[in-house]
Design a protein around this motif. Structure first.
Motif, PDB file in Angstrom:
ATOM      1  N   HIS A  10      42.107 -47.837 -48.443  1.00 15.29           N
ATOM      2  CA  HIS A  10      41.734 -48.062 -47.045  1.00 15.29           C
ATOM      3  C   HIS A  10      40.404 -47.361 -46.809  1.00 15.29           C
ATOM      4  CE1 HIS A  10      41.485 -46.868 -42.758  1.00 15.29           C
ATOM      5  NE2 HIS A  10      41.925 -48.096 -42.569  1.00 15.29           N
ATOM      6  N   GLU A  11      39.432 -48.108 -46.249  1.00 19.75           N
ATOM      7  CA  GLU A  11      38.139 -47.515 -45.887  1.00 19.75           C
ATOM      8  C   GLU A  11      38.126 -47.337 -44.380  1.00 19.75           C
ATOM      9  OE1 GLU A  11      34.233 -49.108 -47.468  1.00 19.75           O
ATOM     10  OE2 GLU A  11      33.987 -49.576 -45.356  1.00 19.75           O
ATOM     11  N   GLY A  12      37.892 -46.125 -43.936  1.00 17.40           N
ATOM     12  CA  GLY A  12      37.957 -45.829 -42.509  1.00 17.40           C
ATOM     13  C   GLY A  12      36.709 -46.219 -41.744  1.00 17.40           C
ATOM     14  N   LEU A 100      42.098 -44.815 -55.617  1.00 18.15           N
ATOM     15  CA  LEU A 100      41.891 -44.529 -54.192  1.00 18.15           C
ATOM     16  C   LEU A 100      40.588 -45.161 -53.736  1.00 18.15           C
ATOM     17  CD1 LEU A 100      42.732 -40.687 -54.136  1.00 18.15           C
ATOM     18  CD2 LEU A 100      44.291 -42.621 -53.752  1.00 18.15           C
ATOM     19  N   HIS A 101      40.536 -45.568 -52.467  1.00 12.83           N
ATOM     20  CA  HIS A 101      39.231 -46.012 -51.965  1.00 12.83           C
ATOM     21  C   HIS A 101      38.294 -44.813 -51.894  1.00 12.83           C
ATOM     22  CE1 HIS A 101      35.964 -46.950 -49.317  1.00 12.83           C
ATOM     23  NE2 HIS A 101      36.187 -48.231 -49.580  1.00 12.83           N
ATOM     24  N   GLY A 102      38.770 -43.735 -51.265  1.00 12.03           N
ATOM     25  CA  GLY A 102      37.958 -42.521 -51.175  1.00 12.03           C
ATOM     26  C   GLY A 102      37.347 -42.291 -49.804  1.00 12.03           C
ATOM     27  N   LEU A 134      37.425 -44.419 -57.683  1.00  8.21           N
ATOM     28  CA  LEU A 134      37.078 -44.620 -56.272  1.00  8.21           C
ATOM     29  C   LEU A 134      36.235 -45.869 -56.083  1.00  8.21           C
ATOM     30  CD1 LEU A 134      35.765 -41.013 -55.467  1.00  8.21           C
ATOM     31  CD2 LEU A 134      38.022 -41.913 -54.877  1.00  8.21           C
ATOM     32  N   ASP A 135      36.220 -46.356 -54.856  1.00  4.02           N
ATOM     33  CA  ASP A 135      35.209 -47.316 -54.409  1.00  4.02           C
ATOM     34  C   ASP A 135      33.906 -46.516 -54.264  1.00  4.02           C
ATOM     35  OD1 ASP A 135      35.144 -50.053 -52.356  1.00  4.02           O
ATOM     36  OD2 ASP A 135      33.568 -48.556 -52.122  1.00  4.02           O
ATOM     37  N   LEU A 136      32.769 -47.126 -54.576  1.00  2.00           N
ATOM     38  CA  LEU A 136      31.528 -46.337 -54.510  1.00  2.00           C
ATOM     39  C   LEU A 136      31.110 -46.011 -53.080  1.00  2.00           C
ATOM     40  CD1 LEU A 136      28.762 -48.044 -53.685  1.00  2.00           C
ATOM     41  CD2 LEU A 136      29.032 -48.972 -55.956  1.00  2.00           C
ATOM     42  N   HIS A 137      31.835 -46.558 -52.075  1.00  2.74           N
ATOM     43  CA  HIS A 137      31.562 -46.165 -50.693  1.00  2.74           C
ATOM     44  C   HIS A 137      32.459 -45.008 -50.254  1.00  2.74           C
ATOM     45  CE1 HIS A 137      30.061 -50.426 -50.824  1.00  2.74           C
ATOM     46  NE2 HIS A 137      29.000 -49.698 -50.570  1.00  2.74           N
ATOM     47  N   ALA A 138      32.972 -44.286 -51.231  1.00  2.00           N
ATOM     48  CA  ALA A 138      33.858 -43.163 -50.962  1.00  2.00           C
ATOM     49  C   ALA A 138      33.119 -42.006 -50.280  1.00  2.00           C
ATOM     50  CB  ALA A 138      34.462 -42.654 -52.269  1.00  2.00           C
ATOM     51  N   PRO A 158      27.873 -55.833 -54.506  1.00  2.00           N
ATOM     52  CA  PRO A 158      29.308 -56.051 -54.325  1.00  2.00           C
ATOM     53  C   PRO A 158      30.117 -55.568 -55.531  1.00  2.00           C
ATOM     54  CG  PRO A 158      28.054 -58.051 -53.806  1.00  2.00           C
ATOM     55  CD  PRO A 158      27.104 -57.096 -54.420  1.00  2.00           C
ATOM     56  N   HIS A 159      31.396 -55.222 -55.241  1.00  2.00           N
ATOM     57  CA  HIS A 159      32.233 -54.587 -56.260  1.00  2.00           C
ATOM     58  C   HIS A 159      32.812 -55.621 -57.220  1.00  2.00           C
ATOM     59  CE1 HIS A 159      31.610 -51.319 -53.611  1.00  2.00           C
ATOM     60  NE2 HIS A 159      32.619 -51.526 -52.820  1.00  2.00           N
ATOM     61  N   THR A 160      32.149 -55.775 -58.339  1.00  3.68           N
ATOM     62  CA  THR A 160      32.665 -56.664 -59.386  1.00  3.68           C
ATOM     63  C   THR A 160      33.375 -55.861 -60.465  1.00  3.68           C
ATOM     64  OG1 THR A 160      30.538 -56.448 -60.480  1.00  3.68           O
ATOM     65  CG2 THR A 160      30.847 -58.397 -59.105  1.00  3.68           C
ATOM     66  N   ASP A 161      33.351 -54.540 -60.342  1.00  4.60           N
ATOM     67  CA  ASP A 161      33.760 -53.700 -61.471  1.00  4.60           C
ATOM     68  C   ASP A 161      34.804 -52.650 -61.130  1.00  4.60           C
ATOM     69  OD1 ASP A 161      31.993 -52.268 -59.847  1.00  4.60           O
ATOM     70  OD2 ASP A 161      31.234 -51.089 -61.520  1.00  4.60           O
ATOM     71  N   TYR A 162      35.614 -52.911 -60.086  1.00  2.00           N
ATOM     72  CA  TYR A 162      36.731 -51.986 -59.840  1.00  2.00           C
ATOM     73  C   TYR A 162      37.561 -51.800 -61.115  1.00  2.00           C
ATOM     74  CZ  TYR A 162      36.762 -51.983 -54.628  1.00  2.00           C
ATOM     75  OH  TYR A 162      36.510 -51.802 -53.297  1.00  2.00           O
ATOM     76  N   ASP A 163      37.866 -52.941 -61.779  1.00  2.00           N
ATOM     77  CA  ASP A 163      38.751 -52.863 -62.947  1.00  2.00           C
ATOM     78  C   ASP A 163      38.128 -52.029 -64.067  1.00  2.00           C
ATOM     79  OD1 ASP A 163      36.823 -54.848 -63.189  1.00  2.00           O
ATOM     80  OD2 ASP A 163      38.128 -56.252 -64.253  1.00  2.00           O
ATOM     81  N   TYR A 440      28.965 -57.913 -48.110  1.00  2.00           N
ATOM     82  CA  TYR A 440      28.654 -57.848 -49.547  1.00  2.00           C
ATOM     83  C   TYR A 440      29.616 -58.698 -50.371  1.00  2.00           C
ATOM     84  CZ  TYR A 440      26.113 -53.653 -48.047  1.00  2.00           C
ATOM     85  OH  TYR A 440      25.284 -52.782 -47.417  1.00  2.00           O
ATOM     86  N   HIS A 441      30.889 -58.398 -50.262  1.00  2.00           N
ATOM     87  CA  HIS A 441      31.852 -58.944 -51.229  1.00  2.00           C
ATOM     88  C   HIS A 441      32.076 -60.436 -51.080  1.00  2.00           C
ATOM     89  CE1 HIS A 441      32.004 -54.809 -51.859  1.00  2.00           C
ATOM     90  NE2 HIS A 441      32.773 -54.531 -50.838  1.00  2.00           N
ATOM     91  N   PHE A 442      31.804 -60.984 -49.871  1.00  2.00           N
ATOM     92  CA  PHE A 442      31.941 -62.445 -49.725  1.00  2.00           C
ATOM     93  C   PHE A 442      30.965 -63.170 -50.642  1.00  2.00           C
ATOM     94  CE2 PHE A 442      28.460 -64.295 -47.039  1.00  2.00           C
ATOM     95  CZ  PHE A 442      27.700 -63.143 -46.875  1.00  2.00           C
TER      96      PHE A 442
HETATM   97 ZN   LIG Z   1      33.037 -50.422 -51.098  1.00  2.00          ZN
END
Ligand SMILES: [Zn+2]
Length: 501
Positions: A10-12, A100-102, A134-138, A158-163, A440-442
């Motif tokens: 969850h990103e706040g 975690l998102h972070g 983490l997501d890099l927007h942590a 955009p996040h293509t590399d979470y995995d 971004y991610h769209f």
């Molecule tokens: Zn992000």
């Protein structure tokens, strides 16, 4: 080796008037978690595949994934946190992996993930390695780096590399469990807010990441360098850009890496200028055939993917006023409109003003609507971002007025993915344009469908200096004038372990 895994995503957004409750989270546990993760491009998915390859026994805890949004309800966070901690206590694993998102915030905690890591450390003991991706927007905090042995983020936006981040964290975790590495982290924080140009393959961050890759290639002792661009819309103490480097044993290469990259980022701080397209120009381009159809518009100001409520009406109002011939699909968070549509049923007609019920300063859009569909809002992510992860929009209604189709949702949702629309019965190929509440991610998930353009719309997710009431995240540039930082890294040493391998 027995590795406990869990995710909390969850990103706040501190400026949302909404609270994020249980209804927004897609929750999986146990065997269901393992089955989901096996095909998921989340960090948890990458981690589980790596652990399987490394012959580890995966002990599945809890996975809870929500779109970004307002603070998570206190009671819900306590419940999720308690369940994860109880899982660690019950299984007594050799290592713990967390996706975690972070940048979660709760009604009363600025750093709930730091608190979660500390609570896990408490029950796991000082010698059990803990790795976090983490997501890099942590919003990276000293509490996270104190509590965990390994903290690293994805590298692409955009996040293509979470995995890939999950796989890396899990692989290093296993090496730490085997005592083959002794991770030491150097971290440096810079008081900066960026409102635009935060993609990593173009603009100011591209050069920074090129240098990051060069440094990594030149220093084999470095296990990771992460550049976290803390999400723009959290108002938390020292909610800063954070650069971390993890080295094996000796901190010197990690220290010099983060200090060099921090100097570079500071020099770039005035380059993060908005470059969004004007809405009227984009609509004229679509109408004139200068943009292939369906064009996909990212609604910058009302991005649910940055925690906005998704109840903006600016784009549909502009279409109705000037381009009523365009066939458009627009998602709008409006539980009252969903209930009104449910009351009249499919084929029924009702008049209502939609949107604007959740955010300040949004003018509701009034029309006579025909109900074309009703749905439960459940879907599985199809595009590369969070592929195979379940999500929910809450109950939905597809309502039409002329050429305008509104996907009314009960909850702010992940509309950066075509599956959000298709799952509710919408034919995207029949449209001239589709709106996604994403910046971004769209672009990665809608890329195969049509040209993706971020349009300059108003709202809390379209940051301009001086417009949002930041109080805790001060002083911060460009909200404040601040002197050049000291560029001195903090070192988080390897944990002391009683036995060697
Ligand atoms: Zn992000």
């Amino acid at each position: 080796m027995r590795i406990f895994v869990s995710s909390l995503f969850h990103e706040g957004n501190s400026f949302s008037r909404l609270r994020t409750g249980a209804g927004s989270f897609a929750i999986t546990r146990g065997e269901d978690l393992l089955e989901k993760a096996a095909g998921s491009r989340s960090s948890l998915g990458g981690a589980c595949r790596a652990l399987t390859r490394l012959d580890c026994q995966i002990l599945p805890g809890l996975s809870a994934v929500s779109p970004p949004g307002g603070p998570v309800e206190n009671g819900l966070f306590a419940q999720l946190c308690d369940e994860i901690v109880a899982g660690v206590r019950a299984t007594r694993p050799d290592g713990v992996y967390l996706d975690l998102h972070g940048a979660m915030i709760t009604e009363s905690l600025d750093d709930p993930e730091g608190a979660l890591i500390a609570a896990i450390r408490e029950v796991a003991g000082p010698e059990t390695p803990i790795a976090v991706s983490l997501d890099l927007h942590a919003y990276v905090t000293p509490a996270m780096l104190d509590g965990a042995d390994l903290v690293l983020a994805c590298k692409d936006n955009p996040h293509t590399d979470y995995d890939i981040a999950g796989e890396r964290a899990a692989t290093l975790l296993v090496e730490a469990c085997q005592r083959r590495i002794a991770p030491v982290t150097a971290a440096i924080w810079l008081p900066l807010i960026f409102g635009a140009q935060m993609e990593t393959a173009r603009g100011p961050l591209a050069s920074l990441h090129a240098r990051r890759r060069e440094i990594l290639a030149a220093h084999p002792s470095l296990l990771d360098i992460s550049i976290c661009n803390c999400t723009t819309l959290v108002d938390v103490p020292a909610g800063d850009q954070c650069i971390t480097a993890i080295a094996d044993g000796d901190a010197s290469s990690a220290r010099s890496a983060v200090e060099e990259l921090a100097r570079m980022l500071w020099q770039l701080r005035d380059d993060f200028v908005p470059d969004f397209a004007p809405l009227d120009t984009v609509l004229a381009d679509i109408a004139a055939g200068r943009l292939p159809r369906p064009a996909v518009l990212g609604d910058q100001g009302d991005r649910v993917l940055a925690g906005a409520a998704g109840d903006g009406t600016v784009i549909m109002a502009e279409i109705a006023r000037h381009w009523p011939g365009l066939k458009a699909v627009v998602p709008v968070t409006d539980p009252a409109a969903v209930r009104a549509a449910q009351r009249v049923g499919i084929g029924g007609v009702f008049e209502a003003a939609v949107g604007g019920g959740l955010s300040k300063g949004v003018t509701p859009f009034r029309a006579e609507w025909t109900v074309a569909g009703l749905g439960d809002g459940r879907f599985i992510h199809d595009g590369p971002y969070l592929q195979n992860e379940p999500a929910t929009l809450g109950d939905t209604a597809v309502i039409r007025a002329g050429n305008l189709t509104v996907l009314a949702t009960s909850l702010p949702g992940f509309t950066q993915d075509p599956a959000a629309f298709r799952s509710q019965g919408i034919d995207l190929g029949a449209q001239d344009l589709v709106v996604a509440k994403s910046g971004y991610h769209f672009k990665i998930s809608f890329g195969p469908i049509g040209p993706c353009v971020v349009v300059d719309t108003p709202g809390i997710a379209n940051y301009r200096p001086g417009l949002l009431p930041f109080t805790k995240r001060r002083p911060v540039y460009p909200e404040d004038r601040i002197p050049d930082p000291r560029f001195a890294a903090e070192i988080f040493p390897p944990r002391r372990r009683s036995t060697a391998a």
